[in-house]
Design an enzyme around this catalytic site. Structure first.
Site, PDB file in Angstrom:
ATOM      1  N   HIS A 109       5.161  -4.475   9.646  1.00  0.00           N
ATOM      2  CA  HIS A 109       5.841  -5.045   8.477  1.00  0.00           C
ATOM      3  C   HIS A 109       5.582  -6.553   8.405  1.00  0.00           C
ATOM      4  CE1 HIS A 109       8.199  -1.227   8.742  1.00  0.00           C
ATOM      5  NE2 HIS A 109       8.043  -1.308   7.427  1.00  0.00           N
ATOM      6  N   HIS A 162       0.773  -6.023   5.215  1.00  0.00           N
ATOM      7  CA  HIS A 162       1.349  -4.809   4.626  1.00  0.00           C
ATOM      8  C   HIS A 162       1.788  -5.076   3.183  1.00  0.00           C
ATOM      9  CE1 HIS A 162       3.813  -1.297   3.878  1.00  0.00           C
ATOM     10  NE2 HIS A 162       4.897  -2.057   3.775  1.00  0.00           N
ATOM     11  N   HIS A 188       8.842  -6.670  -1.307  1.00  0.00           N
ATOM     12  CA  HIS A 188       9.595  -5.464  -0.937  1.00  0.00           C
ATOM     13  C   HIS A 188       9.966  -5.388   0.539  1.00  0.00           C
ATOM     14  CE1 HIS A 188       5.889  -3.782   0.749  1.00  0.00           C
ATOM     15  NE2 HIS A 188       6.620  -2.805   1.257  1.00  0.00           N
ATOM     16  N   ASP A 189       9.267  -6.114   1.418  1.00  0.00           N
ATOM     17  CA  ASP A 189       9.617  -6.117   2.848  1.00  0.00           C
ATOM     18  C   ASP A 189       9.747  -7.536   3.407  1.00  0.00           C
ATOM     19  OD1 ASP A 189      10.026  -3.487   3.662  1.00  0.00           O
ATOM     20  OD2 ASP A 189       7.891  -3.085   3.931  1.00  0.00           O
ATOM     21  N   ASP A 243       3.984   2.014  -1.123  1.00  0.00           N
ATOM     22  CA  ASP A 243       4.597   1.586   0.133  1.00  0.00           C
ATOM     23  C   ASP A 243       4.138   2.435   1.314  1.00  0.00           C
ATOM     24  OD1 ASP A 243       6.248   0.120   1.829  1.00  0.00           O
ATOM     25  OD2 ASP A 243       7.971   1.425   1.470  1.00  0.00           O
TER      26      ASP A 243
END
Length: 802
Positions: free
Chosen positions: A514, A518, A554-555, A687
Site C-alpha cells: 500500500h 499501488h 484511495h489508500d 483497486d
C-alpha cells in the site's frame, strides 16, 4: 425431538459411555441413546436427545436427583465439579442446558463461571439455570442472576419426578422457539437449493442420503423417495471402478475435492459430471455431513455453442460479442459466495419468465424486483466459507470485516448529469500559469514508457524503478492531461503536480504494497476502464475526474495494517471512526484534508459550491466502496442493475447500431444511482486489478501483498492480539495457493461480469491465465518439497572406487 438439538449433537460429534468415572474430570452420565428422527421437506434428520451439563462442587442428593431425572428422560448428561472442567467440557460440546449449583459459594463462584461461559460463546444457543437454596424469609431478587447470564432460577428440590418435569418443560417449551426459527431458515435454504443450476446431494457422516434437490433427480433418474435414508453411492457407481475413483474415497479425506466422475443413471446410461465434495467439519474435527455438487459435462464450451449459432444463423461478430457480455451479466450462479437475496431475486426472475398468464402477476413481480434491487439488502452470508477452506476463511475474516457497519450514508444525488467544461458558468477559472512544469521533468526513458499509459500491459513496476518510486506525479500528470482535467478544474499544471506530489509524499514508501506505486497502478487501471465505450457514453466529465481523484487518494496514509488491526489495538483512527470502515474513512478524509492544505496544491479551489459538493460526494462514495466488507453487496447490485437495464437486441438492431451497445440496449443505466454504482465498480475493479496484469507484474504484486500480511501477522503475535489471517505466516504460507484462492473468492466472478459490461476480454483472459499460472506454481512447489524430503530420507549412495 426438536430440530436444533439434533443438529447440535450431530455437529458436536458427541459420544456416549456406559461407565461412571469418579474423577474431577468431566463425567459423562449415559442415558439410553435414542434415535430421534424427523423429516422436513425431503430432508431426514437423525438427532440425539438434549444434552445437559451439571456443575456441582460436590455430589449430594440434589445432584443425584438431576442425574436420575436425566436418565429417565434419556438425556445425555455430563457432570463436572470444578470451573476448569466445566469450561473445558462446554468449550468442546456446548451443551443445550447448563445447570450450575449456586448454593455453596465455597466451592466456586457460580456467577463468575456463568459469565465466563457466556463470554466464551456469546452467540450460543445454550440456556443457563441457577440452582439456589430454599428461602424461609423474603424471596431474593433474581436480577443479579439474570445480569450474570442465567436464564432463570431453580429452587432446590430433590424429588426426582419434579426434576424430571423441570427438564421436560425446558426441553419442550423453552428451547422450542429457537428450534422453530432454525426450521424456518432451513426451509428457505431447501427451497433455494431446488433452484440452483447444479445437482446437490447431502449425506450424513456414514454417507446416508439426507437430501437431494430437483436437478439431482433429473440428472440421475431416481426420485428422492428412493434414496433418502439409504447409502446410495454404490448404485450410481459405474462397473469396474477402483476405490480411488469413488467419491466416498475422496470424501473420507475430509478435504474439499474437485474432479470428474462417471455416474450411472437409473436407465443405465453413463454420464460424465464435474464433482465437488465439501465436508462439514464438527468441533471434533470430523465430518458430520458431506455436500456433493455435480454438474453435467456436455462436451463443449459455451463459446463453441456461440460459434455454432453463428455458423447456422449468420449472426454477426458484434452480436456474438454482445451475447457473450449478456451471458456474463446474467450468469448469477457463477458467484463464489451468493447472498440470500440474490437467490430470491433469481427465483423471482424465473417466476416472471414462466408467468405466461396474467399480466397482474407479471406486473407485480416487476415491482417486487424493483423494490428489492433498490434496497440495502444484499449483505452476504459468508460464514459457511469457513467450513470449506481455512485460507478462504482468512480472506473473509481479514478482508471482509463482518463486524463492519455500512458507513456509506445515503448522500444527496444531483438529479441530472453535471456539465463542467471550460465554458461552464459554474467554474471560476483562474489565470493558468504559462510557466512549464519545473518541479518534475521526466527523463526521455520515462517519457517513452509513459506513451503506453493507456494500455493494459503498462509496466508500473518499471516506472517505479526508473523514477525511484516517484511514480504518481509523472503518470498522474499524463492521465489527468489526457482527460482534460486541468482545463475542466480551472487549474494549471503546477497546481496538479503539487497536489500529486503532496498526496504521493503521504503514502508510506516503506509499505511493501500500500504505497504510491499501488495508487498509481489503480489510477492507470481506472483511466483504462473509463476509456471504454460504455462508461464514455454514461459518465460525464465531472464523474470521470472524480473517479481519477478517488483512485489517487484511495489508500493515502495507509499504515500497512488492516482496519481490524487498528480496531484491536484501539488506534486513534478506530476510535475516531467508531470502528466503522476505519481505513476507508481515513483515506477519504486525509485526501481532502491534504487537498485543502494550501492554495498551491488545491485542485478544487476554483469549483463552484454545488459542483464541488457533487464531486466531493462522488469521490467519498468511491473511496468508501473500496471497503472489502461491501464487496459482495456492490457486486450483486451491479449484476442486477445490468440484468435489469441491458436488454437483448435483435439481429436487425445489431446491423443498424455498431457493437451491440446502443442506447436502446441500455435504458435505465443513465440514472444517477446507476451511474454511481458503475463508478463504484470502476474503482473496485481497479483497486484489485493487479492479479489480472501481465503475469510477471501479477507475481510481483502478489509477493508484495503477502509480505504486508506476513508483517501484520508477526505484529499481532508480538502484541498478543487476535491474529486476523493466521495462514499468512511467512514460514508456512503458500503464496501461489493464497493467490488463486483470492481470485476464486473475490475476482473471477467480478471480472467476468465486468468484462461483460465493458467488453475487456484482454483483462479477464489474463486473470484466467494467471489463475492457472498460480495453480501450476503450487503444484511445482509441492513436487519440489516432496523431492527434497525424499532426498533427505534416502540412504547415502556409497562411493565407487575406480
Amino acid at each position: 425431538m426438536i430440530f436444533t438439538q439434533g443438529m447440535n449433537s450431530l455437529m458436536m460429534g458427541t459420544s456416549s459411555s456406559q461407565n461412571r468415572r469418579n474423577t474431577d474430570s468431566p463425567e459423562l452420565i449415559n442415558c439410553q441413546e435414542a434415535d430421534y428422527s424427523m423429516f422436513y421437506g425431503k430432508m431426514k434428520f437423525r438427532s440425539n436427545s438434549m444434552t445437559i451439563l451439571l456443575v456441582f462442587g460436590k455430589e449430594d442428593a440434589q445432584c443425584e436427583a438431576f442425574r436420575k431425572a436425566a436418565d429417565k428422560g434419556n438425556y445425555q448428561t455430563t457432570l463436572t465439579k470444578t470451573p476448569e472442567s466445566a469450561i473445558e467440557s462446554f468449550a468442546e460440546n456446548q451443551q443445550d442446558l447448563v445447570i450450575i449449583d449456586c448454593r455453596h459459594s465455597k466451592h466456586f463462584d457460580a456467577v463468575k463461571l456463568c459469565k465466563t461461559l457466556k463470554e466464551r460463546h456469546p452467540r450460543g444457543h445454550s440456556r443457563f439455570l441457577a440452582l439456589t437454596n430454599k428461602c424461609d424469609k423474603d424471596e431474593p431478587s433474581v436480577l443479579p442472576l439474570l445480569n450474570a447470564g442465567f436464564s432463570r432460577r431453580l429452587v432446590e428440590n430433590t424429588n426426582i419426578t419434579s426434576c424430571y418435569n423441570e427438564l421436560l418443560s425446558i426441553d419442550h417449551s423453552e428451547l422450542e422457539y429457537r428450534s422453530h426459527q432454525q426450521v424456518q431458515t432451513s426451509a428457505a435454504m431447501y427451497h433455494a437449493l431446488n433452484h440452483v443450476s447444479e445437482s446437490i446431494e447431502i449425506t450424513d457422516s456414514k454417507f446416508r442420503t439426507e437430501f437431494v434437490n430437483r436437478l439431482w433427480e433429473k440428472q440421475t433418474g431416481y426420485s428422492s423417495k428412493e434414496v433418502i435414508g439409504t447409502e446410495f453411492q454404490d448404485k450410481l457407481q459405474v462397473d469396474n471402478c477402483n476405490e480411488e475413483q469413488t467419491l466416498v474415497y475422496h470424501a473420507k479425506k475430509n478435504q474439499i475435492w474437485e474432479g470428474q466422475q462417471s455416474i450411472r443413471r437409473k436407465n443405465g446410461d453413463i454420464i460424465r459430471c464435474k464433482c465437488r465434495i465439501i465436508p462439514m467439519m464438527s468441533n471434533s474435527n470430523t465430518a458430520s455431513r458431506y455436500i456433493l455438487v455435480r454438474q453435467t459435462v456436455d462436451g463443449y464450451s459455451q463459446w463453441d455453442r456461440l460459434k455454432d449459432i453463428d455458423s447456422k444463423t449468420h449472426v454477426s461478430y458484434a452480436g456474438m460479442m454482445y451475447q457473450r457480455r449478456k451471458d456474463s451479466i446474467t450468469r448469477f450462479h457463477t458467484m463464489t459466495i451468493e447472498t440470500p437475496l440474490s437467490r430470491v431475486i433469481n427465483m423471482l426472475y424465473e417466476a416472471q419468465t414462466s408467468s405466461g398468464t396474467g399480466n397482474i402477476v407479471h406486473s407485480a413481480l416487476e415491482k417486487v424486483l424493483d423494490i428489492l434491487q433498490s434496497t440495502e439488502l444484499f449483505s452476504p452470508h459468508i460464514h459457511q466459507v469457513k467450513e470449506e477452506d481455512p485460507l478462504t476463511s482468512d480472506y473473509v475474516d481479514g478482508l471482509c470485516d463482518r463486524t463492519a457497519i455500512n458507513s456509506q450514508t445515503n448522500r444527496q444525488i444531483y438529479g441530472q448529469k453535471s456539465s463542467i467544461s471550460s465554458s461552464s458558468s459554474k467554474l471560476q477559472v483562474g489565470v493558468a500559469s504559462k510557466q512549464s512544469l519545473s518541479m518534475y521533468k521526466p527523463s526521455a526513458e520515462v517519457q517513452s514508457l509513459l506513451q503506453g499509459n493507456a494500455t493494459w500491459s503498462f509496466d508500473i513496476i518499471q516506472l517505479e524503478s526508473l523514477t525511484n518510486k516517484n511514480v504518481l506525479v509523472p503518470l498522474g500528470i499524463k492521465i489527468f492531461e489526457r482527460f482534460g482535467a486541468m482545463e475542466l478544474l480551472g487549474i494549471d499544471e503546477h497546481v496538479m503536480a503539487s497536489w500529486l506530489k503532496l498526496i504521493s509524499d503521504n503514502y508510506h514508501s516503506g509499505n511493501p504494497y500500500h504505497n504510491a506505486t499501488h495508487a498509481a497502478d489503480v489510477l492507470q487501471a481506472t483511466a483504462y476502464f473509463l476509456d471504454k465505450m460504455r462508461p464514455k457514453k454514461l459518465l460525464d466529465a465531472q464523474e470521470e475526474i472524480a473517479a481519477l481523484i478517488a483512485a489517487v487518494i484511495h489508500d493515502v496514509d495507509h499504515p500497512a495494517r488492516s482496519s481490524s488491526f487498528l480496531v484491536n489495538t484501539k488506534n486513534d483512527l478506530a476510535i475516531l471512526y467508531n470502528d466503522i470502515a476505519v481505513l476507508e474513512n481515513h483515506h477519504a478524509a486525509k485526501g481532502f484534508q491534504l487537498t485543502h492544505k494550501s492554495d498551491n496544491s488545491n485542485i478544487l479551489k476554483n469549483l463552484d459550491r454545488e459542483v464541488y459538493e457533487s464531486l466531493r460526494h462522488n469521490v467519498i462514495d468511491m473511496v468508501l466502496a473500496t471497503e472489502m466488507a461491501k464487496h459482495f453487496e456492490h457486486l450483486q447490485k451491479f449484476i442486477h442493475l445490468c440484468a435489469a437495464n441491458i436488454k437483448p437486441v435483435s439481429e436487425d438492431d445489431l446491423e443498424k447500431k455498431s457493437g451491440g451497445s446502443s442506447s436502446a440496449m441500455e435504458s435505465g443505466l443513465d440514472s444517477p444511482e446507476n451511474r454511481r454504482q458503475i463508478l463504484r465498480m470502476v474503482i473496485k475493479c481497479a483497486d484489485v486489478s493487479n492479479p489480472a496484469r501481465d503475469t510477471h507484474l501479477a507475481d510481483r504484486w502478489a509477493r508484495r501483498i503477502a509480505e504486508e500480511y506476513f508483517q501484520q501477522t508477526e505484529d499481532e503475535h508480538r502484541k498478543n492480539l487476535p491474529v486476523m489471517m493466521p495462514h499468512f505466516d511467512r514460514n508456512t504460507c503458500s503464496i501461489p495457493h493464497s493467490q488463486y484462492k483470492f481470485m476464486e473468492v473475490f475476482l473471477l466472478s467480478m471480472f467476468e461480469h465486468w468484462d461483460g459490461f465493458l467488453d475487456i476480454p484482454e483483462v479477464y483472459e489474463q486473470l484466467q491465465k494467471n489463475y492457472k499460472y498460480w495453480k501450476d506454481v503450487e503444484i511445482q512447489e509441492k513436487q519440489e518439497k516432496q523431492n527434497a524430503v525424499a532426498t533427505e530420507t534416502s540412504p547415502a549412495t556409497p562411493a565407487v572406487l575406480s
